[in-house]
Structure formats: C-alpha cells, structure tokens
Scaffold this active site. Structure first.
Site, PDB file in Angstrom:
ATOM      1  CB  ALA A  30       5.293  -5.228   6.263  1.00  0.00           C
ATOM      2  CB  SER A  31       3.775   0.054   5.671  1.00  0.00           C
ATOM      3  OG  SER A  31       3.680   1.317   5.077  1.00  0.00           O
ATOM      4  CG  HIS A  32       7.683   1.353   3.346  1.00  0.00           C
ATOM      5  ND1 HIS A  32       7.247   1.668   4.609  1.00  0.00           N
ATOM      6  CD2 HIS A  32       9.031   1.209   3.442  1.00  0.00           C
ATOM      7  CE1 HIS A  32       8.282   1.724   5.425  1.00  0.00           C
ATOM      8  NE2 HIS A  32       9.383   1.450   4.744  1.00  0.00           N
TER       9      HIS A  32
END
Length: 256
Positions: free
Chosen positions: A100-102
């Site tokens: 979910a990256s950041h």
C-alpha cells in the site's frame, strides 16, 4: 478510476476492506482474463512488502489464481519496481505486488502488472471488476492436472540488485548518504555483489533498522521522514567496512 482498482491498484484496510475473500476473488478473476487459447496456464509473479497482512493476502491470491489454473511464482519481499522488472525478465504473463506504498500500516493493496511490466490496462481491470463485483460470469474452476502450481524464487532479489548495479555508472565516493532501511534484517540471506555496493557508498546513515512495517516503523515511503524526525540526531552512523556484506545488499534492495 474504477470501482475496485484505483490509480494504483486495489487498496483498503487489510482484513476489513481488503479481505482474504476479496483477494482470492481478484486472483480468480485475474487468472480468468489472462487465460486464452494461446496461454492455458498463465504464470503470475507475486511480490510483497513487509506489512503484517502481506502473508495473508499472498495466500489468498495464490489460492484464487491456482484454482483457475494459473501458475504462481513467489518472489518474496521485494520492492515494487522489482516485480515490474522481473515480469519481463522471466517472460511471465503478469505480476502482482502486495503493498500500500505510503499508506498507514493497517492498509494493504494489490497492484497488477501486465506482461510488459506496466500497469494492467484499464480494459483488463474493468473485466476483473465486472467478474468480482457484478458476477457477469461464474468463477472458473480448474480440476485435476489443470490446477495451478506454486514455485518459490530464491534469486529474485539478487537479479533485481544486479540490474540496479548495472544501471549505475557514476561514482558516489566521498558522499554521505542517508538510507531508509525499514526492514533490512528480513533480507540478510541475500548474497552476491556486495563489493560493488561498498564501492558505491562511502559513508552511510542507517535509519529504521529492524521490524516489519507496523504503526511504529511506518510504511516504506514515509518511514524515513518519520524516523528521522523522531530520532533527530540519534541516527546510527556506519562506515561501509564495518557493515556485514549481506546487510549492504539488504539496504540497497530496500532503498532502491
């Protein structure tokens, strides 16, 4: 933007919005749209970051993909660009990154790459959404020898690092570089080109050592800023000669 896939895949709070059931159905539908007269058993790569929910969603995706007849190749913990690169390197039919990256650690996501290593075309994402959300066709079900198989890759991280090192043709000597390691100890098994990494990096500040992506450590894309602010001047300063070779490569893999 689609109903299931946003600008960067399907994302949500793991086990609440992005449930194992949904992940399994995405895997089923993805396999269905990838199967054709030319490709009876598509090969799908799966990579993930260090979020706690990654194993759960990976297992669900494997079940969905294999139940329709796709073969799954597990890459383990790798950066998102590694999946895009290895899809082409392995001549696979698609790749999936679980990340979910950041977003905060309780989130996770499923991003699908096409065979060229780019984001899955909108037309295919729409077909997956129609199968999962609208139930336009029943899920396919493979039987007997047509059930997909799973293989586990022990060289994926090495191949990606070799690719990164080959792309660097400049001298970083004398520079002082801050690295967000996030979770390097999970990759200490990686071996290979560490002398090249040592020759590139002269002085290294390491932040975020140890732990999976959790509320404390933060997701990879923002852990650097959070930990740097929290620790202020308490970062660990490390000379390359004092670092384990395998730790060098783990750090490089996590950062790049």
């Amino acid at each position: 933007m689609g109903r299931l896939f946003g600008t960067d895949g399907a994302r949500g709070v793991a086990n609440a919005e992005l449930t194992p059931e949904l992940a399994m159905n995405i895997g089923r539908a993805a396999a269905m749209v990838l199967i054709s007269d030319e490709v009876e058993h598509p090969t799908i790569l799966i990579g993930k970051d260090t979020r706690l929910s990654g194993d759960m969603l990976e297992g669900a995706l494997i079940a969905g993909l294999c139940s329709v007849g796709a073969n799954v190749h597990i890459l383990g913990v790798v950066p998102t660009p590694a999946v895009a690169y290895l899809v082409g390197k392995y001549n696979a039919d698609a790749g999936i990154m679980i990340s979910a990256s950041h977003n905060p650690f309780e989130f996770n996501g499923i991003k699908i790459f096409s065979s060229d290593g780019c984001k899955l075309p909108d037309a295919l994402e729409n077909r997956i959404e129609e199968i999962v959300l609208d139930h336009v066709v029943p899920y396919a079900s493979a039987t007997d020898e047509n059930i997909g198989r799973v293989t586990y890759d022990t060289e994926a991280a090495d191949l990606y690092i070799d690719h990164l090192v080959s792309a660097v043709d400049c001298d970083f000597g004398g520079m002082e570089i801050a690295l967000d390691a996030v979770n390097p100890y999970t990759l200490v098994h990686v071996t290979g080109n560490y002398p090249v990494v040592i020759s590139l990096l002269c002085q290294i500040h390491i932040m975020g050592i140890g732990g999976t992506v959790t509320e404390e450590h933060g997701p990879p894309d923002i852990a650097f800023n959070r930990i740097l602010v929290r620790r202020e001047r308490k970062e660990q300063f490390v000379e390359p000669s004092d670092m384990l070779p395998c730790f060098h490569r783990a750090v490089l893999l996590q950062v790049l």
